[in-house]
Design an enzyme around this catalytic site. Structure first.
Site, short mmCIF file in Angstrom:
data_model
loop_
_atom_site.label_atom_id
_atom_site.label_comp_id
_atom_site.label_asym_id
_atom_site.label_seq_id
_atom_site.Cartn_x
_atom_site.Cartn_y
_atom_site.Cartn_z
N SER A 1 63.49 92.91 52.41
CA SER A 1 62.30 93.42 53.07
C SER A 1 61.34 94.08 52.07
O SER A 1 61.74 94.42 50.96
CB SER A 1 62.75 94.43 54.12
OG SER A 1 61.73 94.70 55.02
N GLN B 1 60.78 101.66 53.42
CA GLN B 1 61.17 100.31 53.02
C GLN B 1 62.33 100.37 52.05
O GLN B 1 63.30 99.62 52.18
CB GLN B 1 59.97 99.61 52.36
CG GLN B 1 60.07 98.12 52.34
CD GLN B 1 60.35 97.58 53.72
OE1 GLN B 1 61.43 97.06 53.95
NE2 GLN B 1 59.43 97.73 54.65
N GLU C 1 55.25 91.17 53.30
CA GLU C 1 55.79 91.14 54.67
C GLU C 1 55.07 92.16 55.56
O GLU C 1 54.54 91.82 56.60
CB GLU C 1 57.29 91.44 54.58
CG GLU C 1 58.01 91.40 55.91
CD GLU C 1 59.44 91.90 55.80
OE1 GLU C 1 59.80 92.53 54.78
OE2 GLU C 1 60.20 91.68 56.77
N HIS C 2 55.10 93.43 55.13
CA HIS C 2 54.41 94.50 55.87
C HIS C 2 53.27 95.01 55.02
O HIS C 2 53.48 95.36 53.87
CB HIS C 2 55.34 95.69 56.13
CG HIS C 2 56.62 95.35 56.82
ND1 HIS C 2 57.79 95.09 56.13
CD2 HIS C 2 56.93 95.23 58.13
CE1 HIS C 2 58.76 94.83 56.99
NE2 HIS C 2 58.27 94.89 58.22
N ASP D 1 58.41 98.28 63.41
CA ASP D 1 59.81 97.87 63.32
C ASP D 1 60.50 98.00 64.68
O ASP D 1 61.44 97.25 64.98
CB ASP D 1 60.57 98.76 62.32
CG ASP D 1 60.15 98.49 60.90
OD1 ASP D 1 59.56 97.42 60.64
OD2 ASP D 1 60.39 99.36 60.03
N GLU E 1 46.65 47.01 58.69
CA GLU E 1 47.92 47.53 58.16
C GLU E 1 49.03 46.47 58.20
O GLU E 1 50.17 46.77 57.85
CB GLU E 1 48.34 48.80 58.94
CG GLU E 1 47.44 49.99 58.66
CD GLU E 1 47.98 51.30 59.22
OE1 GLU E 1 49.00 51.28 59.94
OE2 GLU E 1 47.38 52.35 58.93
N HIS F 1 52.06 45.58 66.74
CA HIS F 1 51.18 46.67 67.19
C HIS F 1 49.89 46.07 67.75
O HIS F 1 49.44 46.43 68.84
CB HIS F 1 50.84 47.59 66.02
CG HIS F 1 51.93 48.55 65.63
ND1 HIS F 1 53.13 48.14 65.11
CD2 HIS F 1 51.99 49.92 65.69
CE1 HIS F 1 53.88 49.20 64.86
NE2 HIS F 1 53.22 50.28 65.21
#
Lengths: 431, 431
Positions: free
Chosen positions: B237, B259, B327-328, B361, B415, B420
């Site tokens: 973290s 943290q 992350e934060h 959190d 193609e 198709h």
């Protein structure tokens, strides 16, 4: 063509083999692919150039040798015959219009504690699109990968495609021009995935890699997953069709073949409650096969990977198709749309008698990059969201921390995280 | 605590080490984890029971021994003290309310060719939530993983958590009751991931696996990716804080420590344009450290993994934080919200002086399962969409195929895919 009846004693055994159709065994190629990735990670361009010389049969000595010029793309586009150019433009416009409907939207709200909450969506900085070359160099693959990235607002779009002997398919070049691609490299296979995932002097490191490929490409994507994001791990293409005798048996036979002609490993399934219809489709498959340019491929696919299942009623058809969780699902009955809510797992659903899969492959609008091998149970079609990510938004004021802070402290304390608790406490104390 | 100044000659060198902070090296544990997965895939429960006996220090002999009873969950919930129970309920309600705002919506439209186009969202059938045990058995992890699955409408939610000696943390049990978990197993580590990915006699095979874990769990998730979907591959973290001297230096110091107390490998960064403020925060970190229960962990994290960066102005702070893609992210300035559009990469953004990360959190509402190590460049927070997938919807009628069919045929022909092309042609001919 294999026939199964749901009332056969051994039906569940045989059917479960179809459900488990994709045992993509990467273990054979894993060591080779790991070595390719490690070499590029360690030696960058030197390793990349050597790998291209080995696999792609041309010998680059500089970044310039790898680059596809926008001039080349423009020339290929200008050289297209008018009808084909218009068809390509129509496809581009329709795919773009569809994907614009599904851009994830930033949102926010204030709750009763005056707390601002929300989610903010932003495009990734750089996306890498892998487009196969050689026999399977499809301009439609470029449109289907590039358009969602463009719609997402990705500034750095990088394309890699193998150029055997240094040559790139001219239709693919034309499609690059149409999509406004500025950065494209002649790099194929696992080398391309590794170069885009880790970056080299020539190739910029990207954040997301998407696009189809063989087992080497799929294995490389799995191995670099986490270093970058990827769209999915895809295997051979497949179709499942639910039809009753309101459908035209010859049409359905050709739809099955349109999947079979892709690849010897492609799978085609018909599930029907009408035995006579099943027999008729089977006959048409045999006769239509002979008229195909790609007869050999389609014949092998039909022989080894196709199946017709006769079920007792439509409800059983739907249950079986949910178990198969196919990439492409056609429902060819008069009341096709009435099954909308019953279908739980499928990459794309084609409803009614005038919706052959091919229309979705090229220009209906939705993406043709779809989950295979049953992974429609958990993967989605490629979309704009693959090229964006979100950030959560939280803003708490005095009122909010006063009303919610104590509960947060209780939980932090219960989890034994003292500094977490204290970070709230000091704010309450220092008011 | 490490200090960097952006005008130092070696700043870019040092800073790029912070950007590349997560070189999660899985190669050391890879063989062990591959063996665990292969054994469970091959021998099911037999291998699973043996692995639990080896790693989790209790010896199951039947499925019953692995199951956590709902009675046990209920008892743990009832035994909570009232304040804590109310705090947990408040967290559950707020997380639920937030996630309900972000359920992807099925949509459809008809275009000018009367073609029905859309996307249909459905929950996965089964989701597997991995919740760590031991020191890191956090009830908040259960809420954050279970609630989005519940909101998505997943019918089969399966929880695995290690039970060393057979015991499960009582707070975690209480949180299971609150979330209405019916199926929970005492299984830890890579064994749990393997059992949920492939299924055994005791453990049902799931479609999606989410949740945090150590390097063994992360490696197992990477290896089973493709067989099932996963949320992300997460590492230690981390927090990044942008603050100026309008912030309280002591508060910011404690936020950094909140943290650091998680894990010796957790990272904490402060970026500020005010040198005097930087010095003050650093002093508070040193003094606050001493009051922490988890002082040893936090001290090691601060020593090895934290940094204070002094930048020349707020604009530079924002540029650096985008490169770190943390992350934060806390923005602790008076005008914090004015930076909303400038932040491109972050898992969750906490704005203003009263929004410490701890609030997010536990109970602000957004998910606390967030991308780490710079992967906020391409991953999103865990959300309802991780437990759903979409199917594209296409229904074309006579009008649509008449107006669009020819263009599709041109592209299929270009193609080289004859069947198709033919699948459209026969429908136009047979009108």
């Amino acid at each position: 063509m294999k026939f199964l009846h749901t009332n056969d004693a051994d039906f569940r055994d045989k059917f479960s083999q179809l459900v488990r159709r994709s045992d993509m065994d990467m273990s054979g190629v894993m060591p080779t692919v790991m070595k390719i990735i490690e070499d590029i990670r360690k030696d960058g361009d030197d390793a990349l150039f050597a790998q291209i010389a080995k696999f792609d049969k041309f010998t680059p000595t500089s970044t310039q040798d790898l680059l596809i010029s926008t001039k080349q793309m423009q020339e290929a586009y200008d050289a297209l015959d008018n009808t084909l150019r218009e068809s390509l433009k129509l496809a581009y416009e329709r795919i773009k219009a569809y994907h614009e409907q599904s851009v994830p939207k930033t949102w926010s709200m204030r709750d009763e504690h005056d707390v601002l909450l929300g989610a903010k969506y932003t495009p990734v900085d750089r996306a890498g699109l892998y487009i196969p070359g050689g026999k399977a160099a499809y301009p439609s693959s470029l449109l289907m990968n590039a358009v969602p990235a463009i719609v997402a607002g990705v500034k750095g779009i990088v394309v890699c495609t193998p150029a055997i002997g240094g040559n790139v398919n001219s239709l693919l070049l034309a499609a690059m021009h149409l999509c406004g691609i500025k950065t494209a490299f002649k790099i194929g296979g696992a080398s391309a995935i590794a170069a885009m995932a880790y970056g080299t002097k020539s190739v910029p490191k990207v954040d997301v890699i998407t696009g189809p490929g063989n087992i080497y490409v799929a294995t490389a994507k799995k191995l670099v997953y986490g270093e970058v994001n990827i769209d999915m791990i895809a295997g051979p293409s497949e179709i499942g069709i639910i039809a009753d005798d309101s459908a035209n048996a010859r049409h359905i036979a050709i739809d099955l073949l349109s999947q079979a002609e892709h690849d010897e490993l492609a799978s085609s399934f018909l599930i029907t409650p009408v035995e006579a219809f099943a027999n008729e489709v089977s006959k048409h498959v045999a006769s239509e096969l002979k008229s195909l340019k790609r007869e050999a491929i389609a014949a092998e696919s039909i022989r080894n990977k196709a199946a017709i299942i006769v079920a007792k009623d439509m409800q059983e058809c739907v249950e079986l198709i949910n178990e198969l969780a196919v990439e492409h699902l056609e429902i060819a009955t008069n009341d096709a749309l009435s099954y909308m809510n019953d279908i739980r797992h499928a990459g794309a659903i084609f409803f009614g008698h005038f919706t052959p899969e091919a229309m979705g492959d090229y220009l209906a609008g939705p993406n043709h990059t779809l989950p295979t091998g049953g992974s429609a149970r958990f993967y989605s079609p490629l979309g704009v969201e693959n090229f964006m990510k979100k950030s959560s938004i939280i803003s708490i004021g005095r009122k909010g921390i006063k009303e919610l802070g104590k509960a947060c402290m209780n939980l932090a304390d219960a989890e034994g995280l003292g500094a977490h608790e204290r970070s709230v406490k000091v704010r309450l104390e220092d008011f």
